[in-house]
Enzyme design. Structure first.
Site, PDB file in Angstrom:
ATOM      1  N   ASP A  14       0.805  -1.214   0.000  1.00  0.00           N
ATOM      2  CA  ASP A  14       0.000   0.000   0.000  1.00  0.00           C
ATOM      3  C   ASP A  14       0.845   1.274   0.000  1.00  0.00           C
ATOM      4  O   ASP A  14       0.327   2.362   0.229  1.00  0.00           O
ATOM      5  CB  ASP A  14      -0.960   0.023   1.187  1.00  0.00           C
ATOM      6  CG  ASP A  14      -0.231  -0.088   2.527  1.00  0.00           C
ATOM      7  OD1 ASP A  14       1.012  -0.144   2.535  1.00  0.00           O
ATOM      8  OD2 ASP A  14      -0.916  -0.113   3.567  1.00  0.00           O
ATOM      9  N   LYS A  71       4.494   5.188  16.352  1.00  0.00           N
ATOM     10  CA  LYS A  71       3.800   6.419  15.983  1.00  0.00           C
ATOM     11  C   LYS A  71       3.078   7.004  17.191  1.00  0.00           C
ATOM     12  O   LYS A  71       2.628   6.269  18.086  1.00  0.00           O
ATOM     13  CB  LYS A  71       2.818   6.172  14.839  1.00  0.00           C
ATOM     14  CG  LYS A  71       1.662   5.231  15.129  1.00  0.00           C
ATOM     15  CD  LYS A  71       0.812   5.075  13.873  1.00  0.00           C
ATOM     16  CE  LYS A  71      -0.335   4.097  14.101  1.00  0.00           C
ATOM     17  NZ  LYS A  71      -1.149   3.937  12.876  1.00  0.00           N
ATOM     18  N   ASP A 127       1.499   6.718   1.009  1.00  0.00           N
ATOM     19  CA  ASP A 127       0.862   5.597   1.690  1.00  0.00           C
ATOM     20  C   ASP A 127      -0.626   5.690   1.402  1.00  0.00           C
ATOM     21  O   ASP A 127      -1.333   6.512   1.990  1.00  0.00           O
ATOM     22  CB  ASP A 127       1.136   5.692   3.198  1.00  0.00           C
ATOM     23  CG  ASP A 127       0.447   4.591   4.004  1.00  0.00           C
ATOM     24  OD1 ASP A 127      -0.305   3.787   3.414  1.00  0.00           O
ATOM     25  OD2 ASP A 127       0.641   4.551   5.226  1.00  0.00           O
TER      26      ASP A 127
END
Length: 266
Positions: free
Chosen positions: A121, A172, A228
């Site tokens: 992706d 993240k 992305d």
């Protein structure tokens, strides 16, 4: 393409096989992607995965294993054995979510050493030869393509030392602002895959890569386009930014014809 490198362990680019992770459902894109898996999202009418195959061919990689899962038949029906795209395609289909590590383990019988792994992706303008050069020069367990972005908060970040060695993978949400992120393209020793538990859901990024830091993990900085498509805003941007990349790899009409092979790990 059979370029070779200087060093103790020359690896022709043409013998490296690619494993593409394309089994995810694309939950965040579900409102606009209800009828297909995420990697089959259309960019100007072309499946995103086709752009990744073009990138692989441009780097001399003609042997590809697609790790499918969600709506696997959509991918298998469109790409078949790869003859139309001048690559050899085999399929490793998971019947339950195995994570990135479990999906790669399932395909172990068919991957090369080292194996090139790509997220299905993400569009990254990586180059194989510099990855191989770094891999052999440092005797690395893993080379990760890293990308500079304006804000790492949505991705997590990667810390490198002065020699390009990865010192930390940061989840993240912990840091924000400009920095380097894991771009989702890896060159990995097969022995790492051999050590993974079979039939177990496991994440390469969270469970495996941090454990390899003391064995030599290096980052190769990529400065080209990064998108992305799993992020809705990026998916919208991709419609214009990637339009010029469609069909840029020349297809060789004299490429060999491969028999179609389908199944759990074929």
């Amino acid at each position: 393409m059979m370029k070779k490198m200087d060093g103790n362990r020359d690896i022709p680019t043409g013998v490296v096989r690619a494993f593409v992770l394309c089994g995810g459902p694309g939950t965040r894109l579900r409102p606009v992607l209800a009828d297909r898996p995420k990697s089959m999202a259309l960019i100007s009418g072309t499946p995103f995965l086709q752009l990744l195959l073009d990138r692989l061919r441009s780097q001399g990689v003609g042997d590809v294993i697609l790790g499918t899962g969600y709506m696997a038949e959509k991918i298998e029906r469109y790409f078949g054995c790869g003859n139309k795209f001048a690559v050899r395609i085999r399929y490793s289909r998971e019947h339950e979510p195995l994570g990135t590590g479990g999906a790669l383990k399932l395909a172990e019988p068919f991957i090369s050493d080292p194996v090139l792994v790509l997220n299905g992706d993400s569009y990254v303008e990586w180059e194989l030869l510099p990855m191989l050069e770094l891999f052999t020069a440092k005797d690395a367990a893993l080379v990760v393509v890293v990308q500079a972005v304006a804000d790492v908060a949505c991705y997590g970040s990667v810390a490198l030392d002065h020699d390009g060695r990865v010192t930390e993978f940061i989840e993240k949400g912990i840091r924000a602002g400009p920095g380097l992120i894991n771009a989702g393209v890896y060159l990995l020793r097969k022995e790492v895959v051999r050590g993974l538990p079979a039939g177990t859901a496991i994440s390469l990024e969270r469970d495996i890569f941090p454990r390899l830091l003391d064995r030599g993990v290096y980052g190769l900085v990529c400065t080209g386009l990064f998108i992305d498509i799993g992020i809705p805003d990026d998916f919208k941007r991709a419609q214009t930014l990637l339009a010029s990349r469609i069909g840029t790899a020349s297809h060789d009409s004299s490429a060999p014809i491969f028999p179609c092979m389908f199944g759990d790990t074929t």
